[in-house]
Design a protein around this motif. Structure first.
Motif, PDB file in Angstrom:
ATOM      1  N   GLY A   1       0.828  -1.194   0.000  1.00  0.00           N
ATOM      2  CA  GLY A   1       0.000   0.000   0.000  1.00  0.00           C
ATOM      3  C   GLY A   1       0.860   1.240   0.000  1.00  0.00           C
ATOM      4  O   GLY A   1       2.033   1.214   0.392  1.00  0.00           O
ATOM      5  N   ILE A   2       0.266   2.351  -0.458  1.00  0.00           N
ATOM      6  CA  ILE A   2       0.956   3.636  -0.427  1.00  0.00           C
ATOM      7  C   ILE A   2       0.026   4.661   0.200  1.00  0.00           C
ATOM      8  O   ILE A   2      -1.191   4.633  -0.025  1.00  0.00           O
ATOM      9  N   PHE A   3       0.597   5.536   1.030  1.00  0.00           N
ATOM     10  CA  PHE A   3      -0.175   6.628   1.615  1.00  0.00           C
ATOM     11  C   PHE A   3       0.442   7.937   1.169  1.00  0.00           C
ATOM     12  O   PHE A   3       1.652   8.158   1.309  1.00  0.00           O
ATOM     13  N   LEU A   4      -0.412   8.818   0.617  1.00  0.00           N
ATOM     14  CA  LEU A   4       0.048  10.112   0.112  1.00  0.00           C
ATOM     15  C   LEU A   4      -0.217  11.177   1.169  1.00  0.00           C
ATOM     16  O   LEU A   4      -1.358  11.420   1.548  1.00  0.00           O
ATOM     17  N   HIS A   5       0.847  11.825   1.630  1.00  0.00           N
ATOM     18  CA  HIS A   5       0.726  12.838   2.679  1.00  0.00           C
ATOM     19  C   HIS A   5       0.406  14.220   2.112  1.00  0.00           C
ATOM     20  O   HIS A   5       0.159  15.152   2.888  1.00  0.00           O
ATOM     21  N   THR A   6       0.417  14.380   0.814  1.00  0.00           N
ATOM     22  CA  THR A   6       0.117  15.656   0.166  1.00  0.00           C
ATOM     23  C   THR A   6      -1.294  15.616  -0.430  1.00  0.00           C
ATOM     24  O   THR A   6      -1.914  14.557  -0.502  1.00  0.00           O
ATOM     25  N   PRO A   7      -1.779  16.766  -0.904  1.00  0.00           N
ATOM     26  CA  PRO A   7      -3.012  16.736  -1.703  1.00  0.00           C
ATOM     27  C   PRO A   7      -2.803  15.956  -2.994  1.00  0.00           C
ATOM     28  O   PRO A   7      -1.670  15.696  -3.417  1.00  0.00           O
ATOM     29  N   TRP A   8      -3.910  15.589  -3.633  1.00  0.00           N
ATOM     30  CA  TRP A   8      -3.878  15.068  -4.997  1.00  0.00           C
ATOM     31  C   TRP A   8      -4.591  16.097  -5.876  1.00  0.00           C
ATOM     32  O   TRP A   8      -5.723  16.479  -5.587  1.00  0.00           O
ATOM     33  N   PRO A   9      -3.943  16.581  -6.936  1.00  0.00           N
ATOM     34  CA  PRO A   9      -4.503  17.708  -7.693  1.00  0.00           C
ATOM     35  C   PRO A   9      -5.665  17.299  -8.576  1.00  0.00           C
ATOM     36  O   PRO A   9      -5.826  16.123  -8.937  1.00  0.00           O
ATOM     37  N   PRO A  10      -6.501  18.270  -8.961  1.00  0.00           N
ATOM     38  CA  PRO A  10      -7.585  17.992  -9.903  1.00  0.00           C
ATOM     39  C   PRO A  10      -7.036  17.486 -11.236  1.00  0.00           C
ATOM     40  O   PRO A  10      -5.894  17.779 -11.617  1.00  0.00           O
ATOM     41  N   THR A  11      -7.863  16.758 -11.940  1.00  0.00           N
ATOM     42  CA  THR A  11      -7.442  16.159 -13.209  1.00  0.00           C
ATOM     43  C   THR A  11      -6.899  17.201 -14.179  1.00  0.00           C
ATOM     44  O   THR A  11      -5.897  16.973 -14.861  1.00  0.00           O
ATOM     45  N   ARG A  12      -7.552  18.355 -14.251  1.00  0.00           N
ATOM     46  CA  ARG A  12      -7.137  19.374 -15.224  1.00  0.00           C
ATOM     47  C   ARG A  12      -5.733  19.896 -14.941  1.00  0.00           C
ATOM     48  O   ARG A  12      -5.080  20.443 -15.837  1.00  0.00           O
ATOM     49  N   LEU A  13      -5.252  19.758 -13.702  1.00  0.00           N
ATOM     50  CA  LEU A  13      -3.873  20.120 -13.394  1.00  0.00           C
ATOM     51  C   LEU A  13      -2.929  18.944 -13.602  1.00  0.00           C
ATOM     52  O   LEU A  13      -1.836  19.109 -14.136  1.00  0.00           O
ATOM     53  N   LEU A  14      -3.346  17.760 -13.200  1.00  0.00           N
ATOM     54  CA  LEU A  14      -2.467  16.601 -13.300  1.00  0.00           C
ATOM     55  C   LEU A  14      -2.095  16.286 -14.744  1.00  0.00           C
ATOM     56  O   LEU A  14      -0.978  15.842 -15.021  1.00  0.00           O
ATOM     57  N   VAL A  15      -3.003  16.524 -15.670  1.00  0.00           N
ATOM     58  CA  VAL A  15      -2.712  16.176 -17.060  1.00  0.00           C
ATOM     59  C   VAL A  15      -1.627  17.072 -17.666  1.00  0.00           C
ATOM     60  O   VAL A  15      -1.133  16.790 -18.759  1.00  0.00           O
TER      61      VAL A  15
END
Length: 473
Positions: free
Chosen positions: A154-168
C-alpha cells in the motif's frame, strides 16, 4: 504473523533511551507499528556517496530496525531536489506556475525508485506487508512487482492530490498513475484528494470505479480510501504537561507583557501562505488602530529545501514583508511580528501553543496540517484559544468548529482575527470542546490501525481489494 516493511524517502531513526530531542507523532506511530509487527523501516539516509552501491546500513534501537542507503549527488539533485520538490510538490499543491518539467528530473526519479526497489527486496519476506509513503515513491510498487514481489503493498500520500485538469499537465501522467495501481491500497488524507484521484482514473483512464472504493485494473481490485491522519494525542498532551512546556509557556507569556498572542508554526514553504498571513495581520493592524501595540504574531518558520530557488525567494519575500509591517506598526517598546527561522522541540511548541490566544493556520493548500490539531490539543479547556484555519487545509474537513477562512483573501483573514480576539469565553469553550473531541478520537494511532487493517484486507469488509476480479464480471 506478517511483518510490516515501511518505505519512505527518509527514515526517522528512533531515539535511544535517554537521548535528547523529540520525534513527531508520525514517527511515533510508525515506530509503534514496526515494534508490533516486527518490522523494518527502509529509506534514504540523507547522506551522499560518490558511487551508489546499495549497501544497507542496519540499526536496531528500542526494538525498531531501520535500513538506509546513501545516494549519489546526481540522484539527490534529480530525484529529490528535482522531480520530487520542483515538479510533483508544486503541482500537487496546485502551483502549476512553479512546476518545472525537466526530462533529467523524471529520469532521476525513476532511477532512484529502481534503486530503492533493488535495495529493499532482500529485506522482504513472502508474508510481509509493504507500506510505502508519499509522492517521492509513487512508482516503487510497480518496480517491486516487476522484480517478482507479490506481497500486499500500500501507499499513503501525505500531500493533496490535484484535480485532473492540473495533473494532465504532467508529462507521462498516465504512466505515473498506472504505476500506483500496482499497489493493493492507495490512501489519501481526505475525501477531496480521494475524489480527485478517482475522477482521474475514471475519466482519463476509463477504469471502473466501484461503490466500495475499489478500482478495477488489469484483472485486479485496488482499494482507494481516505485515511485522515492525526496527532499522537496522548503523547502530545503528556509533552504539553512537561516541565519543558511550562518553562516555554512562562518565558513566552512574560515576553509579551500582557498582550494578545497569535502563533503560526510552519516549514518555510510557499504552500503555507505565510506572505498572505503577514499581509492579513498588517491589514488587521491598519483597520484596527486601537489594537496597535496589543497583539503580537509569533511566526516560527524553520527553513527547508534551501537548494531550490523558489524557497530562497519565499524567505527573502517574508523578510521584506516583516520589515515593512514592523516598520509601519512598531514603536520603541513593541514589535508586532516576531519572525523566527529555527525549529523548536515539540514540548516547547506545546507551551507556545498554550500561551497563544489564536492559532493562525492558513496554508494555501495542505494535505492535512497537524499544527492545527496540536494547537487544539495544547489549549487550556477552561480558557482556550481560537483556531483560525484555512478552508484549503485537509484538517478543515474535520475541524469544522475552527474559524474557517480563505487564506487568499486578506480581508477575510483580518476579519477572522478580530472575531477571534472578541470571541466570548462561552463560545471559545464550546468550539474547543468539539475540536478537541475530533483531535482526540481521530488520532495518529487510529490512522495507522485503519491503514494496516486495509493492507491486511480487513477494512470495511473490503477483503477483495488486490484480489483477482471474476473474469465473467
Amino acid at each position: 504473523m506478517s511483518r510490516l516493511i515501511v518505505v519512505s524517502n527518509r527514515v526517522s531513526v528512533p531515539k535511544a533511551a535517554g537521548a535528547a530531542g523529540a520525534q513527531g507523532g508520525l514517527a511515533v506511530a510508525l515506530n509503534s507499528a514496526l515494534r508490533e509487527h516486527r518490522g523494518i523501516w527502509f529509506g534514504w539516509s540523507g547522506q551522499e556517496t560518490e558511487e551508489f552501491t546499495g549497501h544497507l546500513n542496519m540499526q536496531r534501537i528500542n526494538d525498531v530496525t531501520t535500513a538506509t542507503i546513501d545516494l549519489e549527488p546526481q540522484d539527490i539533485d534529480e530525484y529529490y531536489n528535482g522531480y520530487a520538490n520542483r515538479t510533483l510538490w508544486p503541482l500537487f499543491h496546485y502551483r502549476i506556475d512553479l512546476t518545472e518539467y525537466d526530462r533529467s528530473f523524471g529520469e532521476g526519479y525513476e532511477r532512484v525508485n529502481a534503486r530503492f526497489a533493488t535495495s529493499v527486496i532482500p529485506l522482504i519476506e513472502p508474508d510481509d506487508l509493504v507500506w510505502v509513503h508519499d509522492y517521492h515513491l509513487l512508482p516503487l510498487g510497480s518496480m517491486l512487482r516487476r522484480k517478482g514481489i507479490n506481497n500486499r503493498m500500500g501507499i499513503f500520500l501525505h500531500t493533496p492530490w490535484p484535480p485532473t485538469r492540473l495533473l494532465v499537465s504532467l508529462p507521462f501522467h498516465e504512466r505515473l498513475v498506472a504505476s500506483m495501481l500496482e499497489y493493493d491500497v492507495i490512501g489519501f488524507q481526505t475525501q477531496e484528494w480521494l475524489e480527485s484521484f478517482m475522477h482521474y482514473v475514471s475519466k482519463e483512464m476509463g477504469l471502473p470505479v466501484n461503490d466500495d472504493g475499489t478500482i478495477e485494473y488489469q484483472g485486479r481490485k485496488i482499494l482507494a480510501k481516505a485515511f485522515p491522519i492525526g496527532v499522537d494525542y496522548d503523547e502530545f498532551v503528556e509533552g504539553a504537561r512537561s516541565a519543558e512546556a511550562q518553562e516555554a509557556y512562562d518565558r513566552l507569556k512574560a515576553s509579551i507583557r500582557g498582550r494578545k498572542l497569535m502563533i503560526g508554526v510552519d516549514r518555510l514553504d510557499y504552500s503555507k501562505g505565510l506572505g498572505e498571513r503577514f499581509e492579513s495581520f498588517g491589514r488587521f493592524l491598519t483597520d484596527n488602530p486601537d489594537q496597535a501595540g496589543n497583539v503580537v504574531l509569533l511566526q516560527i518558520a524553520p527553513p527547508s529545501r534551501g537548494d531550490v530557488a523558489s524557497y530562497q525567494q519565499i524567505r527573502e519575500d517574508l523578510e521584506r514583508k516583516t520589515g515593512h509591517i514592523n516598520g509601519a506598526h512598531a514603536d520603541v517598546a513593541f514589535v508586532p511580528i516576531r519572525y523566527v527561522n529555527r525549529g523548536y522541540p515539540r514540548s516547547h511548541l506545546a507551551g507556545f501553543y498554550r500561551a497563544a490566544n489564536i492559532g493562525l493556520v492558513t496554508p494555501l493548500r495542505d494535505g492535512m496540517n497537524l499544527v492545527a490539531k496540536e494547537y487544539v490539543a495544547a489549549q487550556d479547556p477552561e480558557d482556550p484559544g481560537v483556531l483560525i484555519l484555512s478552508q484549503f487545509a485537509g484538517a478543515a474537513q474535520q475541524l469544522t468548529e475552527a474559524l474557517l477562512v480563505n487564506p487568499h483573501s486578506i480581508e477575510h483573514v483580518s476579519e477572522a482575527i478580530k472575531r477571534a480576539l472578541d470571541m466570548p469565553l462561552s463560545e471559545r469553550k464550546q468550539r474547543h470542546a468539539k475540536l478537541l473531541a475530533s483531535v482526540r478520537d481521530e488520532d495518529v494511532l487510529r490512522w495507522r490501525e485503519d491503514f494496516v487493517a486495509a493492507l491486511f484486507g480487513q477494512a470495511d469488509g473490503n477483503g477483495t481489494n488486490g484480489d483477482k476480479v471474476d473474469e465473467a464480471a
